[in-house]
Scaffold this motif. Structure first.
Motif, PDB file in Angstrom:
ATOM      1  N   THR A   1       1.067  -1.392  -0.301  1.00 51.44           N
ATOM      2  CA  THR A   1       0.113  -0.163  -0.142  1.00 51.44           C
ATOM      3  C   THR A   1       0.661   1.147   0.068  1.00 51.44           C
TER       4      THR A   1
ATOM      5  N   THR B   1      -5.275   9.339  -0.024  1.00 51.60           N
ATOM      6  CA  THR B   1      -5.591   8.341  -0.757  1.00 51.60           C
ATOM      7  C   THR B   1      -4.948   7.079  -0.272  1.00 51.60           C
ATOM      8  N   THR B   2      -5.150   5.854  -0.686  1.00 56.35           N
ATOM      9  CA  THR B   2      -4.412   4.279  -0.404  1.00 56.35           C
ATOM     10  C   THR B   2      -4.628   3.861  -1.487  1.00 56.35           C
TER      11      THR B   2
ATOM     12  N   THR C   1      -7.532   2.227  -3.177  1.00 52.54           N
ATOM     13  CA  THR C   1      -8.367   1.716  -2.137  1.00 52.54           C
ATOM     14  C   THR C   1      -8.954   2.302  -0.540  1.00 52.54           C
ATOM     15  N   GLY C   2      -8.682   3.645  -1.109  1.00 52.91           N
ATOM     16  CA  GLY C   2      -9.375   4.328   0.289  1.00 52.91           C
ATOM     17  C   GLY C   2      -8.872   5.500   0.178  1.00 52.91           C
ATOM     18  N   HIS C   3      -9.853   6.487   0.680  1.00 50.37           N
ATOM     19  CA  HIS C   3     -10.060   7.947   0.599  1.00 50.37           C
ATOM     20  C   HIS C   3     -11.153   8.376   1.595  1.00 50.37           C
ATOM     21  N   GLN C   4     -10.299   9.418   2.143  1.00 47.89           N
ATOM     22  CA  GLN C   4     -10.915  10.444   3.415  1.00 47.89           C
ATOM     23  C   GLN C   4     -10.070  11.821   3.179  1.00 47.89           C
TER      24      GLN C   4
ATOM     25  N   PRO D   1      -2.247   1.378   9.720  1.00 44.73           N
ATOM     26  CA  PRO D   1      -2.877   0.635   9.554  1.00 44.73           C
ATOM     27  C   PRO D   1      -4.420   0.222  11.633  1.00 44.73           C
TER      28      PRO D   1
END
Length: 138
Positions: A69, A105-106, A113-116, A136
């Protein structure tokens, strides 16, 4: 002028550095995020090396392996401000603590795979900007 010289001498004598100017913190923060994202664009190993290099020395033993990641950080630099009360795990890091809003953004194997939206703490210490490697939460 004499007062400024005296204050500078007193700070040096006590081992304290003069507070950074906001422009210096802004410049070093921009570079931190540019370097982070350049490493993330290369590969997970390059970003892991970036995290090891830029991890605050008081937290050098708290780096997580993110495996495949990568973490891209898009800062809202207009939100950069001092945050002297920040103390992860109850430990106040040495240096000048700053906080900035970021969009995170991951990616794993190149796929999102992720956004926050969150915040990132950075610490200016000895003319360098340090961060805290993401770990994590399980």
């Amino acid at each position: 002028m004499t007062v400024l010289i005296g204050l500078s001498a007193a700070l040096l004598a006590t081992g304290c550095a003069a507070p950074a100017t906001e422009s210096e913190a802004l410049r070093l923060s921009k570079q931190y995020f540019t370097d982070n994202n350049a490493a993330a664009a290369q590969n997970p190993q390059a970003q892991q090396a970036f995290f090891r290099r830029t991890q605050h020395p008081d937290f050098a033993d708290r780096i997580c392996d993110l495996g495949a990641t990568t973490v891209e950080l898009d800062p809202a630099l207009s939100t950069l401000r001092p945050d002297p009360g920040f103390a992860p795990e109850g430990i106040r890091p040495r240096g000048e603590i700053w906080v900035v809003g970021v969009e995170v953004t991951t990616r794993t194997a190149g796929s999102g795979t992720g956004h926050q939206i969150g915040s990132q703490h950075l610490v200016l210490l000895d003319g360098r900007m340090y961060g805290f490697a993401p770990c994590p939460r399980g």
